[in-house]
Design a protein around this motif. Structure first.
Motif, short mmCIF file in Angstrom:
data_model
loop_
_atom_site.label_atom_id
_atom_site.label_comp_id
_atom_site.label_asym_id
_atom_site.label_seq_id
_atom_site.Cartn_x
_atom_site.Cartn_y
_atom_site.Cartn_z
N MET A 47 0.78 -1.31 0.11
CA MET A 47 -0.11 0.04 -0.10
C MET A 47 0.87 1.17 -0.12
O MET A 47 0.43 2.31 -0.53
CB MET A 47 -0.83 0.07 1.28
CG MET A 47 -2.07 -0.94 1.08
SD MET A 47 -3.11 -1.14 -0.16
CE MET A 47 -3.78 0.36 -0.19
N SER A 48 1.97 1.25 0.67
CA SER A 48 2.89 2.51 0.67
C SER A 48 4.41 2.03 0.79
O SER A 48 4.74 0.83 1.10
CB SER A 48 2.62 3.39 1.78
OG SER A 48 2.52 2.54 2.81
N PRO A 49 5.33 2.74 0.38
CA PRO A 49 6.80 2.40 0.48
C PRO A 49 7.08 2.13 1.87
O PRO A 49 6.59 2.73 2.76
CB PRO A 49 7.42 3.62 -0.11
CG PRO A 49 6.37 4.31 -0.92
CD PRO A 49 5.25 4.11 -0.29
N SER A 50 8.10 1.15 2.10
CA SER A 50 8.47 0.72 3.42
C SER A 50 9.83 1.42 3.95
O SER A 50 10.55 0.76 4.78
CB SER A 50 8.60 -0.77 3.33
OG SER A 50 7.40 -1.36 3.11
N ALA A 51 10.30 2.42 3.12
CA ALA A 51 11.53 2.75 3.37
C ALA A 51 11.92 3.26 4.59
O ALA A 51 13.00 3.70 5.03
CB ALA A 51 12.01 3.81 2.30
N ALA A 52 10.82 3.67 5.41
CA ALA A 52 10.97 4.52 6.59
C ALA A 52 11.37 3.53 7.74
O ALA A 52 11.69 3.70 8.85
CB ALA A 52 9.61 4.90 7.00
N LEU A 53 11.20 2.20 7.35
CA LEU A 53 11.58 1.07 8.43
C LEU A 53 13.05 1.00 8.82
O LEU A 53 13.74 1.52 7.90
CB LEU A 53 11.49 -0.46 7.97
CG LEU A 53 9.83 -0.70 7.73
CD1 LEU A 53 9.67 -2.06 6.82
CD2 LEU A 53 8.98 -0.45 9.04
N SER A 59 21.57 -6.55 2.47
CA SER A 59 21.95 -7.28 1.00
C SER A 59 20.81 -8.16 0.47
O SER A 59 19.75 -8.47 1.19
CB SER A 59 23.34 -8.29 1.61
OG SER A 59 22.55 -9.16 2.15
N ALA A 60 21.19 -8.32 -0.80
CA ALA A 60 20.46 -9.37 -1.76
C ALA A 60 19.98 -10.69 -0.83
O ALA A 60 19.00 -11.27 -0.78
CB ALA A 60 20.72 -9.44 -3.04
N GLN A 61 21.18 -11.03 -0.44
CA GLN A 61 21.40 -12.53 0.44
C GLN A 61 20.58 -12.35 1.57
O GLN A 61 19.37 -13.47 1.75
CB GLN A 61 22.65 -12.64 0.77
CG GLN A 61 22.65 -14.29 1.47
CD GLN A 61 23.13 -15.24 0.79
OE1 GLN A 61 23.35 -15.35 -0.45
NE2 GLN A 61 22.89 -16.59 1.42
N GLU A 163 17.39 -1.45 -3.91
CA GLU A 163 17.87 -1.01 -2.70
C GLU A 163 17.72 0.60 -2.43
O GLU A 163 17.66 1.43 -3.49
CB GLU A 163 19.62 -1.26 -2.76
CG GLU A 163 20.32 -0.53 -1.36
CD GLU A 163 20.78 0.85 -1.67
OE1 GLU A 163 20.79 1.64 -0.66
OE2 GLU A 163 21.05 1.21 -2.71
N LYS A 164 17.22 0.93 -1.26
CA LYS A 164 16.74 2.21 -0.84
C LYS A 164 17.34 2.37 0.50
O LYS A 164 16.90 1.85 1.32
CB LYS A 164 15.30 2.38 -0.94
CG LYS A 164 14.74 3.51 -0.56
CD LYS A 164 15.02 4.65 -1.53
CE LYS A 164 14.28 6.09 -1.18
NZ LYS A 164 14.67 7.19 -2.28
N ASP A 165 18.19 3.49 0.48
CA ASP A 165 18.80 4.07 1.78
C ASP A 165 19.50 2.83 2.48
O ASP A 165 19.43 2.67 3.76
CB ASP A 165 17.79 4.62 2.63
CG ASP A 165 17.15 5.86 2.08
OD1 ASP A 165 17.84 6.61 1.10
OD2 ASP A 165 15.93 6.12 2.41
N GLY A 166 20.06 1.76 1.67
CA GLY A 166 20.88 0.79 2.28
C GLY A 166 20.03 -0.47 2.58
O GLY A 166 20.44 -1.28 3.16
N ILE A 167 18.61 -0.35 2.46
CA ILE A 167 17.71 -1.53 2.66
C ILE A 167 17.19 -2.18 1.23
O ILE A 167 17.01 -1.29 0.40
CB ILE A 167 16.71 -0.98 3.61
CG1 ILE A 167 17.06 -0.46 4.67
CG2 ILE A 167 15.80 -2.37 3.66
CD1 ILE A 167 18.17 -1.24 5.78
N PHE A 168 17.11 -3.20 1.06
CA PHE A 168 16.64 -4.05 -0.03
C PHE A 168 15.22 -4.39 0.18
O PHE A 168 14.91 -4.65 1.40
CB PHE A 168 17.55 -5.20 -0.25
CG PHE A 168 18.90 -5.13 -1.06
CD1 PHE A 168 19.04 -5.20 -2.34
CD2 PHE A 168 19.92 -4.60 -0.18
CE1 PHE A 168 20.33 -4.95 -2.99
CE2 PHE A 168 21.11 -4.34 -0.73
CZ PHE A 168 21.23 -4.67 -2.01
#
Length: 363
Positions: A47-53, A59-61, A163-168
């Motif tokens: 429903m909305s971006p989770s980048a604030a977490l 990493s992709a792994q 990747e967004k702000d260091g989070i995948f």
């Protein structure tokens, strides 16, 4: 990839067009070759971006490990945190949500993952099953492939991550209005490429010629399979080409569309024709019976008709939910032609229905 529960949304019908085995039938539709439709099918709605977490896979792994664990536990909340969703809701996301819930309910358990490179087209806008074009909500950096290996065989699904702000996160489809080509509304005669028959439709067949051209290329527009094909490759070998559209001035999958126009032609391999479909009267009666049962309805009208001497049936069915289906079916030169108009309106557009049903021409 298979589902263990029936889907309730309209696009459940289109889910069969992914080129997957389903019983004895093999179904394809080249217009549904969208990478979003194929790659996005494993996701739940975001429903909305989770980048604030504050926390998330670095990493992709780590992402693949967390996603696989959450899916196997049927943890929808955890999956939602692993997605970077589009800013606005779309039917594409609704479809993805329904398919993923069905896949988890069916008991799929992934036990292997791979981190793969991104292919060029996975970064571009591509067509969804509604004819609209979708772009990535994040720039993809990798593709995650999840595999379920059991004693009965292997199934897998792949999707892009970014990747967004260091989070995948899992990359979700976002509607790209600028990339979606125009669609032609209004009555027009239509014929499939390399076919000998045509009908009148209130709009061009979905998803639209320009959308198909943009997605599949010029050569695909010469292929009779491009709008839709169902092939039975078992003992009974048949091939059905079909196309459909919504009510005049409406897209088929729009919320305010309540009517569907569909035309189809089924052909048969010689051995199948001689062994199973050598009685035109039975073929026509069986078709009407199948339509009645598929709608869980009651046959309220049927009469014998013909088209230039070829036998046919005119029929009307009312479903348990009030849906009205008007149809005509003909047996012409060892092929079955079927035109149906389905309406969920209290007062169906019978004028439009009759204009369509009266329009079949076979050369």
């Amino acid at each position: 990839m298979s589902t263990g529960v029936p889907l309730t949304i309209e696009w459940a019908r289109k889910a069969k067009l992914l080129g997957r085995q389903s019983g004895r039938s093999f179904m394809t539709a080249k217009q549904l070759g969208s990478s979003w439709f194929k790659l996005g099918i494993a996701f739940l709605l975001a429903m909305s971006p989770s980048a604030a977490l504050a926390e998330g896979p670095k990493s992709a792994q780590e992402f693949a490990e967390q996603y696989m664990a959450a899916f196997n536990k049927k943890d929808s909340a955890a999956l939602k945190k692993l997605r970077y969703g589009a800013a606005t809701k779309s039917k594409m996301q609704d479809f993805i949500e329904e398919m993923t819930e069905a896949e988890m309910t069916s008991g799929t358990q992934y036990n292997k993952f791979e981190i793969l490179p991104v292919e060029g087209k996975q970064t571009e806008s591509s067509m969804g099953p509604d004819g609209a074009f979708y772009k990535p909500s994040l720039k993809p950096t990798n593709v995650v492939k999840l595999t379920a290996v059991t004693k009965d065989g292997t199934s897998s699904t792949s999707f892009p991550i970014g990747e967004k702000d260091g989070i995948f996160y899992a990359v979700m489809p976002e509607k790209d209005e600028a990339a979606t080509p125009p669609y032609k509304f209004g009555w027009q005669r239509f014929s499939l490429p390399k076919s000998n028959w045509s009908v009148m439709l209130p709009n061009e067949p979905e998803p639209g010629a320009q959308a198909l051209l943009q997605q599949c290329g010029k050569d695909a527009m010469l292929d009779p399979d491009v709008y839709g094909v169902v092939k039975n490759t078992a003992d009974i070998k048949t091939c059905q080409h079909f196309f459909q559209c919504g009510a005049e001035g409406k897209r088929l999958d729009s919320d305010d569309n309540k009517e569907t126009y569909r035309a189809a032609c089924t052909t048969y391999e010689p051995e199948t024709l001689s062994k199973w479909f050598n009685d035109p009267k039975k073929n026509l009666d069986d078709t009407v019976d199948v339509r009645t049962r598929s709608l869980s309805g009651k046959l309220i009208e049927q009469k014998y008709i013909d088209l230039a001497g070829s036998p046919g049936r005119q029929f009307q069915i009312r479903g348990e939910d009030g849906t009205v289906l008007m149809g005509r079916v003909y047996w012409i030169k060892d092929a079955l032609y079927e035109l149906t108009f389905e309406s969920k309106l209290e007062k169906p557009d019978t004028e439009g229905a009759n204009k369509f049903l009266d329009s079949l021409q076979v050369m």
